[in-house]
Design a protein around this motif. Structure first.
Motif, mmCIF file in Angstrom:
data_model
loop_
_atom_site.group_PDB
_atom_site.id
_atom_site.type_symbol
_atom_site.label_atom_id
_atom_site.label_comp_id
_atom_site.label_asym_id
_atom_site.label_seq_id
_atom_site.Cartn_x
_atom_site.Cartn_y
_atom_site.Cartn_z
ATOM 1 N N MET B 1 -44.074 -9.222 12.220
ATOM 2 C CA MET B 1 -42.186 -8.370 12.323
ATOM 3 C C MET B 1 -41.798 -8.455 11.243
ATOM 4 S SD MET B 1 -42.220 -4.702 13.642
ATOM 5 C CE MET B 1 -43.269 -4.204 14.844
ATOM 6 N N THR B 3 -41.464 -10.372 8.625
ATOM 7 C CA THR B 3 -41.838 -9.816 7.346
ATOM 8 C C THR B 3 -41.357 -8.419 7.275
ATOM 9 O OG1 THR B 3 -43.888 -9.030 7.439
ATOM 10 C CG2 THR B 3 -43.942 -11.280 7.005
ATOM 11 N N THR B 7 -35.936 -5.165 5.004
ATOM 12 C CA THR B 7 -35.681 -3.668 4.479
ATOM 13 C C THR B 7 -34.765 -3.104 5.218
ATOM 14 O OG1 THR B 7 -37.088 -3.243 5.883
ATOM 15 C CG2 THR B 7 -38.422 -3.700 3.955
ATOM 16 N N ASP B 429 -40.922 -0.262 13.850
ATOM 17 C CA ASP B 429 -42.022 0.838 14.253
ATOM 18 C C ASP B 429 -41.095 1.790 14.794
ATOM 19 O OD1 ASP B 429 -40.607 0.239 16.907
ATOM 20 O OD2 ASP B 429 -41.932 -0.191 18.080
#
Lengths: 255, 481
Positions: B1, B3, B7, B429
């Motif tokens: 997660m 990494t 974003t 997610d």
């Protein structure tokens, strides 16, 4: 005919672990492929890599989807190009209305296909039959995405979304897990209704029982990141009867 | 997660679209604060004696006070002697003649999407435009006059309706209330005034648009709204400021008075310059807003969407005096980059069967720190009082913070109180799930944030709800598209 999906010697991992160790698989239009394997064999990693989930590293290999380099595309671009993943664990999105969500998704895909966007009224007309197909209650559309859904409802909702979005390639990641026999029948029925000579599906499952309902053209056995055996639907039955161990033993003998 | 976290951060980088400076000929008083400056401000405004005396009392009291340090915000001490307390565009129009507004000012407001031209203005909204220290234009005054509604700049009200000003000024927020309210009382130079007479339902949305333009100035405006018996008014304020490296102080006071069966709905879309991505510059928004539901069955409703300012410190409050009076507070506060917000409300129940509702939604992104601080106080006289509070926090990324400080004081055992709180995080997610359905990251973040804020947005007047949604989108906008 152009294959829908061509995976060539794909090696990939997550968090430094090497999970997929060289997968090759070609899916032609109209075909259903099943990927079976014990826990930890890399089934869900394969689904995640195909859908473009962040955090997975591609070590080597190539994946072509309808002739283009799939791994170059962002996850949303893959989705718009018709690749659909039915999640093993569908995600709850509180506050976001299901109709709004699915309409936004459909319109992104329609835009990509050069079609006009649907307004709310057209959309509701369009989804009405599809929601019946999955035997879901229409008020689901008014609820936030997956919030307060039972396990079975979540899985049916995935296939309902798939019915609405009409993908070229559907990847079903353990869609049967946690489903009772009735729900399994409903979900399978949904998938079967969507079968067409143009589309294809990759069904990932641990158990053979789903394949009684969704009859695959090919079955692949994934073990320790490799496809160790491929065959027709009868391979699934053999696995059901004998488990995965005998393949593992044969593998060791061969090595 | 882990990494994937960068974003999400890409989305919370935002660009401020209102950061321009207009080249308007401005008259300013020298920086610094003393009795001469206050006398000069009062003289410039040609104020009656009672106003000057009130200002001086406030100033003398302010000198005895210290800046509050209890909010959960950190910033260097403000040098009150370096601030310019009065700045006004030179070409002031004659009151009531919109045609004489300086074209540069007009263009400034056009850029902000606000037309001072009544013909072009969306039907149903009257605007008072305040630049730096003074009101420059008020639209639709004549239409409102037909209903007996007074809607004008504070300066104009002091000249034309001194009796109303004298009666109500400081009646809700006294000059001794707190450090910033005292400062405001001493130096405030303009703002909006509204009086809705008995039984009148104001036929249009009223709004004030605040703009800080001149460098090194503070903006100290004051808004006073009085809804007489059985009347109704919906009021909206918006605000923007140029991008500057130094911080600027905005210390406003808003007072609302609702008499028997009157209702005031006060909405804020606060978009002061928030500072840059490293936390340089931005407005210090230290504001005192309070309404008194004085009359029986009166109602005061605050709705705020706070996306701007380097630091926000405000607690729009309701003093529920009238029997069966109602107080509401709906808030969305977003802190991104290095913004800090300590905001919430106070509901003071005094009358019998008074009711209050608090819905607070805090969104933290980047290094933002967001605190909800709220007081629900049930006085001994408030038999049958009820309160419902809901405080939700949403975190985006892993460097931000959300804090909740609820204070509950109950002195009457017939009261009923409910408090709900949640903290959630936009997960990778959730974003991926949206992506996998063809929805971009940015649209996904907007969708989730807007869903989170829905209960507050539906309290805003229709067209502003759309604006607020867009504003949240812009405030969270990033480089990926």
């Amino acid at each position: 005919m152009q294959p829908i999906l061509e995976i060539r010697n794909l090696q990939a991992g997550v968090e430094g672990r090497h999970i997929l160790k060289g997968i090759s698989l070609t899916i032609q239009p109209g075909e259903i492929h099943a990927v079976m394997g014990p826990n930890g064999s890399g089934k869900s990693t394969l689904a995640a890599v195909l859908a473009g989930r962040e955090g997975y590293d591609i070590v080597s290999g190539e994946v072509r989807y309808l002739g283009q380099d799939l791994l170059e595309l962002d996850p949303e671009e893959r989705a718009r190009a018709g690749l659909f993943l039915a999640f093993q664990y569908p995600v709850e999105i509180p506050g976001v209305n299901s109709t709004y969500f699915l309409k936004a998704a459909l319109n992104e895909i329609r835009k990509h296909r050069g079609l006009s966007e649907m307004d709310a009224i057209e959309f509701l007309g369009f989804v009405k039959d599809k929601i019946k197909l999955l035997e879901l209650n229409e008020d689901l559309l008014k609820r936030p995405v997956n919030v307060g859904f039972s396990g079975g409802e979540k899985k049916r909702n995935e296939i309902f979304q798939m019915a609405v979005l009409e993908p070229r390639l559907a990847v079903l990641d353990e869609t049967d897990s946690g489903l009772d026999i009735d729900a399994l029948r409903v979900v399978s029925n949904g998938v079967n209704k969507l079968r067409s000579p143009q589309n294809a599906a990759l069904v990932i499952t641990h158990y053979q029982r789903l394949l009684n309902y969704i009859v695959p053209d090919f079955v692949h056995v994934l073990m320790d990141g490799r496809i160790v055996r491929s065959g027709g639907k009868e391979l699934a039955l053999e696995l059901e009867e004998r488990g995965y161990d005998w393949i593992a033993r044969e593998q060791r003998l061969a090595a | 997660m882990s990494t994937a976290i960068p974003t999400i951060e890409e989305f919370v980088r935002s660009d401020y679209k209102y950061g321009f400076v207009s080249n308007i000929d401005t008259e300013t008083l020298p920086p610094g604060l003393n009795e001469d400056i206050i006398r000069a401000i009062s003289a410039k405004k040609n104020e009656p004696e009672f106003m000057l005396n009130w200002r001086l009392r406030a100033y003398r009291h302010w000198l005895t006070m210290t800046e509050p340090r209890w909010p959960k915000v950190t910033y260097p001490r403000v040098d009150y002697q370096s601030i310019i307390y009065y700045a006004a565009p030179k070409k002031k129009p004659q009151l009531g003649s919109l045609d004489e507004v300086d074209p540069e000012l007009r263009r400034t407001f056009e850029k902000l999407g606000i037309s001072l031209d009544e013909q072009k203005r969306l039907a149903g909204v009257a605007v008072d435009a305040v630049v730096d220290s003074v009101s420059v234009a008020t639209t639709f005054q004549k239409d409102l006059e037909k209903h007996g509604i007074i809607f004008c700049s504070f300066s104009e009200a002091v000249q034309k309706h001194p009796d109303l000003v004298e009666k109500y000024l400081g009646s809700v927020v006294p000059h001794t209330d707190n450090f910033f309210a005292a400062l405001n009382s001493a130096v405030f130079s303009d703002g909006s005034f509204c009086y809705v007479p008995k039984g009148v339902r104001c036929p249009m949305e009223l709004s004030t648009y605040f703009r800080i333009n001149t460098a090194n100035t503070g903006q100290f405006e004051r808004t006073l709204i009085i809804a007489d018996e059985g009347s109704y008014v919906s009021y909206l304020e918006g605000c923007t400021a140029p991008m500057r490296d130094e911080n600027q102080l905005h210390a406003a006071v808003v007072e609302l008075v609702a008499l028997d069966n009157a209702e005031i709905k006060y909405s804020t879309v606060q978009n002061w310059y928030p500072g840059d991505k490293e936390g340089r510059g931005g407005i210090y928004n230290f504001v005192t807003k309070r309404g008194i539901a004085k009359g029986r069955r009166s109602k005061i409703s605050w709705t705020q969407v706070e996306t701007g300012s380097a630091i926000t410190w405000k607690y729009p409050s309701c003093i529920l005096v009238g029997e069966e009076s109602v107080g509401e507070f709906y808030s969305v506060a977003l802190t991104n980059n290095y913004q800090q917000a300590d905001t919430g409300t106070k509901m003071v129940h005094i009358g019998r069967n008074t009711r209050s509702t608090i819905v607070s939604k805090g969104i933290s992104a980047g290094h933002g720190q967001n605190s909800y601080r709220g007081l629900v106080q049930i006085r001994p006289s408030a038999a049958g009082a009820r309160n419902f509070s809901q405080c939700d926090s949403l975190l985006i990324g892993d460097k931000c913070g959300a804090h909740t400080f609820p204070y509950i004081e109950v002195k009457n055992d017939t009261a009923q109180l409910e408090h709900e709180a949640t903290t959630s995080k936009i997960g990778e997610d959730q974003i991926f799930y949206c992506n996998q359905r063809g929805i971009s990251k940015q649209d996904a973040v907007n969708m989730i944030v807007n869903g989170f804020c829905k209960e507050v947005f539906r309290e805003l007047p229709m067209e502003f709800a759309v604006e607020a949604q867009k504003l949240l989108g812009v405030s969270l906008e990033g480089s990926v598209g």
